[in-house]
Design a protein around this motif. Structure first.
Motif, PDB file in Angstrom:
ATOM      1  N   ALA A  26       0.826  -1.203   0.000  1.00  0.00           N
ATOM      2  CA  ALA A  26       0.000   0.000   0.000  1.00  0.00           C
ATOM      3  C   ALA A  26       0.860   1.252   0.000  1.00  0.00           C
ATOM      4  CB  ALA A  26      -0.931  -0.005   1.211  1.00  0.00           C
ATOM      5  N   THR A  27       1.999   1.189   0.697  1.00  0.00           N
ATOM      6  CA  THR A  27       2.947   2.309   0.764  1.00  0.00           C
ATOM      7  C   THR A  27       4.353   1.734   0.697  1.00  0.00           C
ATOM      8  OG1 THR A  27       3.083   2.213   3.178  1.00  0.00           O
ATOM      9  CG2 THR A  27       1.410   3.686   2.240  1.00  0.00           C
ATOM     10  N   SER A  28       5.325   2.606   0.522  1.00  0.00           N
ATOM     11  CA  SER A  28       6.714   2.155   0.511  1.00  0.00           C
ATOM     12  C   SER A  28       7.059   1.533   1.857  1.00  0.00           C
ATOM     13  CB  SER A  28       7.645   3.332   0.208  1.00  0.00           C
ATOM     14  OG  SER A  28       7.416   3.793  -1.099  1.00  0.00           O
ATOM     15  N   LYS A  29       7.955   0.563   1.837  1.00  0.00           N
ATOM     16  CA  LYS A  29       8.260  -0.189   3.049  1.00  0.00           C
ATOM     17  C   LYS A  29       9.691  -0.672   3.043  1.00  0.00           C
ATOM     18  CE  LYS A  29       5.307  -2.335   5.339  1.00  0.00           C
ATOM     19  NZ  LYS A  29       4.855  -2.840   6.635  1.00  0.00           N
ATOM     20  N   THR A  30      10.284  -0.741   4.247  1.00  0.00           N
ATOM     21  CA  THR A  30      11.600  -1.340   4.442  1.00  0.00           C
ATOM     22  C   THR A  30      11.430  -2.615   5.243  1.00  0.00           C
ATOM     23  OG1 THR A  30      12.727   0.806   4.424  1.00  0.00           O
ATOM     24  CG2 THR A  30      13.888  -1.024   5.478  1.00  0.00           C
ATOM     25  N   VAL A  31      12.048  -3.697   4.756  1.00  0.00           N
ATOM     26  CA  VAL A  31      12.123  -4.959   5.497  1.00  0.00           C
ATOM     27  C   VAL A  31      13.572  -5.418   5.463  1.00  0.00           C
ATOM     28  CG1 VAL A  31       9.723  -5.591   4.988  1.00  0.00           C
ATOM     29  CG2 VAL A  31      11.561  -6.427   3.502  1.00  0.00           C
ATOM     30  N   ASN A  32      13.889  -6.406   6.277  1.00  0.00           N
ATOM     31  CA  ASN A  32      15.265  -6.892   6.288  1.00  0.00           C
ATOM     32  C   ASN A  32      15.578  -7.710   5.038  1.00  0.00           C
ATOM     33  OD1 ASN A  32      17.754  -6.992   7.854  1.00  0.00           O
ATOM     34  ND2 ASN A  32      17.387  -9.188   7.973  1.00  0.00           N
ATOM     35  N   ALA A  33      14.731  -8.706   4.744  1.00  0.00           N
ATOM     36  CA  ALA A  33      14.959  -9.601   3.608  1.00  0.00           C
ATOM     37  C   ALA A  33      13.626 -10.194   3.177  1.00  0.00           C
ATOM     38  CB  ALA A  33      15.941 -10.703   3.999  1.00  0.00           C
ATOM     39  N   LEU A  34      13.582 -10.712   1.939  1.00  0.00           N
ATOM     40  CA  LEU A  34      12.335 -11.236   1.385  1.00  0.00           C
ATOM     41  C   LEU A  34      12.565 -12.566   0.693  1.00  0.00           C
ATOM     42  CD1 LEU A  34       9.314 -10.885   0.529  1.00  0.00           C
ATOM     43  CD2 LEU A  34      10.179  -9.690  -1.503  1.00  0.00           C
ATOM     44  N   LEU A  35      11.737 -13.559   1.041  1.00  0.00           N
ATOM     45  CA  LEU A  35      11.698 -14.847   0.357  1.00  0.00           C
ATOM     46  C   LEU A  35      10.307 -14.946  -0.271  1.00  0.00           C
ATOM     47  CD1 LEU A  35      12.851 -18.275   1.796  1.00  0.00           C
ATOM     48  CD2 LEU A  35      10.966 -18.043   0.211  1.00  0.00           C
ATOM     49  N   LEU A  36      10.262 -15.012  -1.590  1.00  0.00           N
ATOM     50  CA  LEU A  36       8.999 -15.040  -2.316  1.00  0.00           C
ATOM     51  C   LEU A  36       8.762 -16.456  -2.843  1.00  0.00           C
ATOM     52  CD1 LEU A  36       6.619 -13.353  -3.272  1.00  0.00           C
ATOM     53  CD2 LEU A  36       7.992 -12.600  -5.210  1.00  0.00           C
ATOM     54  N   GLY A  37       7.657 -17.052  -2.404  1.00  0.00           N
ATOM     55  CA  GLY A  37       7.339 -18.427  -2.763  1.00  0.00           C
ATOM     56  C   GLY A  37       6.975 -18.594  -4.222  1.00  0.00           C
ATOM     57  N   PRO A  38       6.811 -19.846  -4.675  1.00  0.00           N
ATOM     58  CA  PRO A  38       6.488 -20.119  -6.076  1.00  0.00           C
ATOM     59  C   PRO A  38       5.251 -19.354  -6.550  1.00  0.00           C
ATOM     60  CG  PRO A  38       7.002 -22.151  -4.918  1.00  0.00           C
ATOM     61  CD  PRO A  38       6.916 -21.071  -3.882  1.00  0.00           C
ATOM     62  N   ASN A  39       5.391 -18.712  -7.704  1.00  0.00           N
ATOM     63  CA  ASN A  39       4.312 -17.977  -8.360  1.00  0.00           C
ATOM     64  C   ASN A  39       3.781 -16.788  -7.561  1.00  0.00           C
ATOM     65  OD1 ASN A  39       4.298 -19.770 -10.662  1.00  0.00           O
ATOM     66  ND2 ASN A  39       3.345 -21.258  -9.295  1.00  0.00           N
ATOM     67  N   GLY A  40       4.483 -16.395  -6.518  1.00  0.00           N
ATOM     68  CA  GLY A  40       4.087 -15.224  -5.737  1.00  0.00           C
ATOM     69  C   GLY A  40       4.471 -13.939  -6.451  1.00  0.00           C
ATOM     70  N   VAL A  41       3.624 -12.931  -6.330  1.00  0.00           N
ATOM     71  CA  VAL A  41       3.856 -11.642  -6.984  1.00  0.00           C
ATOM     72  C   VAL A  41       3.711 -10.527  -5.950  1.00  0.00           C
ATOM     73  CG1 VAL A  41       3.072 -10.052  -8.789  1.00  0.00           C
ATOM     74  CG2 VAL A  41       2.954 -12.525  -9.175  1.00  0.00           C
ATOM     75  N   VAL A  42       4.672  -9.603  -5.941  1.00  0.00           N
ATOM     76  CA  VAL A  42       4.600  -8.413  -5.096  1.00  0.00           C
ATOM     77  C   VAL A  42       4.498  -7.204  -6.013  1.00  0.00           C
ATOM     78  CG1 VAL A  42       5.759  -6.966  -3.375  1.00  0.00           C
ATOM     79  CG2 VAL A  42       5.942  -9.456  -3.236  1.00  0.00           C
ATOM     80  N   THR A  43       3.413  -6.427  -5.830  1.00  0.00           N
ATOM     81  CA  THR A  43       3.189  -5.220  -6.619  1.00  0.00           C
ATOM     82  C   THR A  43       3.107  -4.028  -5.674  1.00  0.00           C
ATOM     83  OG1 THR A  43       0.800  -5.543  -6.536  1.00  0.00           O
ATOM     84  CG2 THR A  43       1.955  -6.463  -8.445  1.00  0.00           C
ATOM     85  N   GLY A  44       3.024  -2.832  -6.265  1.00  0.00           N
ATOM     86  CA  GLY A  44       2.895  -1.614  -5.483  1.00  0.00           C
ATOM     87  C   GLY A  44       1.623  -0.881  -5.842  1.00  0.00           C
ATOM     88  N   ALA A  45       1.092  -0.132  -4.880  1.00  0.00           N
ATOM     89  CA  ALA A  45      -0.178   0.565  -5.078  1.00  0.00           C
ATOM     90  C   ALA A  45      -0.028   1.824  -5.925  1.00  0.00           C
ATOM     91  CB  ALA A  45      -0.802   0.912  -3.732  1.00  0.00           C
ATOM     92  N   SER A  46       1.192   2.356  -6.035  1.00  0.00           N
ATOM     93  CA  SER A  46       1.394   3.564  -6.840  1.00  0.00           C
ATOM     94  C   SER A  46       2.659   3.415  -7.677  1.00  0.00           C
ATOM     95  CB  SER A  46       1.514   4.805  -5.943  1.00  0.00           C
ATOM     96  OG  SER A  46       2.810   4.876  -5.367  1.00  0.00           O
ATOM     97  N   ALA A  47       2.881   4.347  -8.566  1.00  0.00           N
ATOM     98  CA  ALA A  47       4.036   4.298  -9.465  1.00  0.00           C
ATOM     99  C   ALA A  47       5.349   4.602  -8.761  1.00  0.00           C
ATOM    100  CB  ALA A  47       3.836   5.278 -10.618  1.00  0.00           C
ATOM    101  N   THR A  48       5.289   5.041  -7.503  1.00  0.00           N
ATOM    102  CA  THR A  48       6.516   5.355  -6.769  1.00  0.00           C
ATOM    103  C   THR A  48       6.741   4.444  -5.572  1.00  0.00           C
ATOM    104  OG1 THR A  48       5.349   7.008  -5.445  1.00  0.00           O
ATOM    105  CG2 THR A  48       6.455   7.792  -7.460  1.00  0.00           C
ATOM    106  N   THR A  49       5.890   3.455  -5.387  1.00  0.00           N
ATOM    107  CA  THR A  49       6.041   2.550  -4.245  1.00  0.00           C
ATOM    108  C   THR A  49       7.403   1.862  -4.307  1.00  0.00           C
ATOM    109  OG1 THR A  49       3.659   2.149  -4.236  1.00  0.00           O
ATOM    110  CG2 THR A  49       5.016   0.609  -3.001  1.00  0.00           C
ATOM    111  N   THR A  50       8.091   1.868  -3.160  1.00  0.00           N
ATOM    112  CA  THR A  50       9.451   1.323  -3.075  1.00  0.00           C
ATOM    113  C   THR A  50       9.537   0.276  -1.978  1.00  0.00           C
ATOM    114  OG1 THR A  50      10.370   3.444  -3.804  1.00  0.00           O
ATOM    115  CG2 THR A  50      11.887   1.923  -2.714  1.00  0.00           C
TER     116      THR A  50
END
Length: 199
Positions: free
Chosen positions: A69-93
């Motif tokens: 929904a908004t830009s976010k900082t996390v430590n690390a990301l493991l994305l499972g099979p066929n998982g998709v991460v999108t952003g709510a706006s053109a500047t989401t980071t």
């Protein structure tokens, strides 16, 4: 185990390190062992299961699609099979504090910007299940100044006009580029290690 001289945990994991077991890739951590310490997979209970619930020190393991929904900082990301991460706006980071991401077959980072930074080298691991028929994707624009490495035997497809300025090392597997700027700043260097491929 993939590792560098940056020894020491960053929010529970070894930066720039992964382990591979029967369940696939995982982030690496240290546990006490006879005569010292052992490198093991991060326990399941040490992960946060959604980006929405994650904070800056969270190691996130997603098994479902998620939109930031908004830009976010996390430590690390493991994305499972066929998982998709999108952003709510053109500047989401999405910013990765430990600069470590694991992608599985068919998974795709599509948030507009993926920022890697800090003093750690960055690592994108594409699992061996990410084949030519079902690769892992980073469609985000990658920004940052640290060295970026691709690990894992799988195929990683880069489609963004990436802006990272550190060198790019392809240690294992295949990197397929689908944009003239996918390898980052023209001033940075790209290295393809023996047995790896760039196409």
């Amino acid at each position: 185990v993939a590792n560098t001289p940056n020894v020491g945990l960053r929010n529970g994991i070894l930066p720039y390190a992964t382990v591979q077991g029967s369940g696939g890739y995982d982030f690496a951590t240290l546990v006490g062992a006879t005569g010292g310490q052992a490198v093991v997979a991060l326990p399941a209970g040490a992960y946060v299961a959604s980006l929405a619930a994650a904070g800056p020190t969270s190691n996130v393991k997603l098994s479902a699609n998620e939109t930031l929904a908004t830009s976010k900082t996390v430590n690390a990301l493991l994305l499972g099979p066929n998982g998709v991460v999108t952003g709510a706006s053109a500047t989401t980071t999405l910013t990765l504090d430990a600069n470590n991401v694991i992608l599985n077959a068919g998974s795709s980072l599509e948030v507009p910007y993926l920022t890697i930074g800090g003093s750690y080298s960055s690592l994108i691991t594409a699992a061996s299940t990410a084949t030519r028929a079902n690769p892992a994707f980073v469609k985000s624009i990658i920004t940052g100044t640290t060295r970026l490495s691709k690990a894992g035997q799988g195929m990683l497809v880069l489609t963004g006009a990436n802006e990272f300025s550190g060198e790019f090392g392809i240690q294992e597997g295949i990197v397929n580029i689908r944009h003239s700027g996918a390898l980052g700043s023209p001033a940075s260097q790209t290295y393809v290690f023996n047995g790896a491929a760039l196409e």
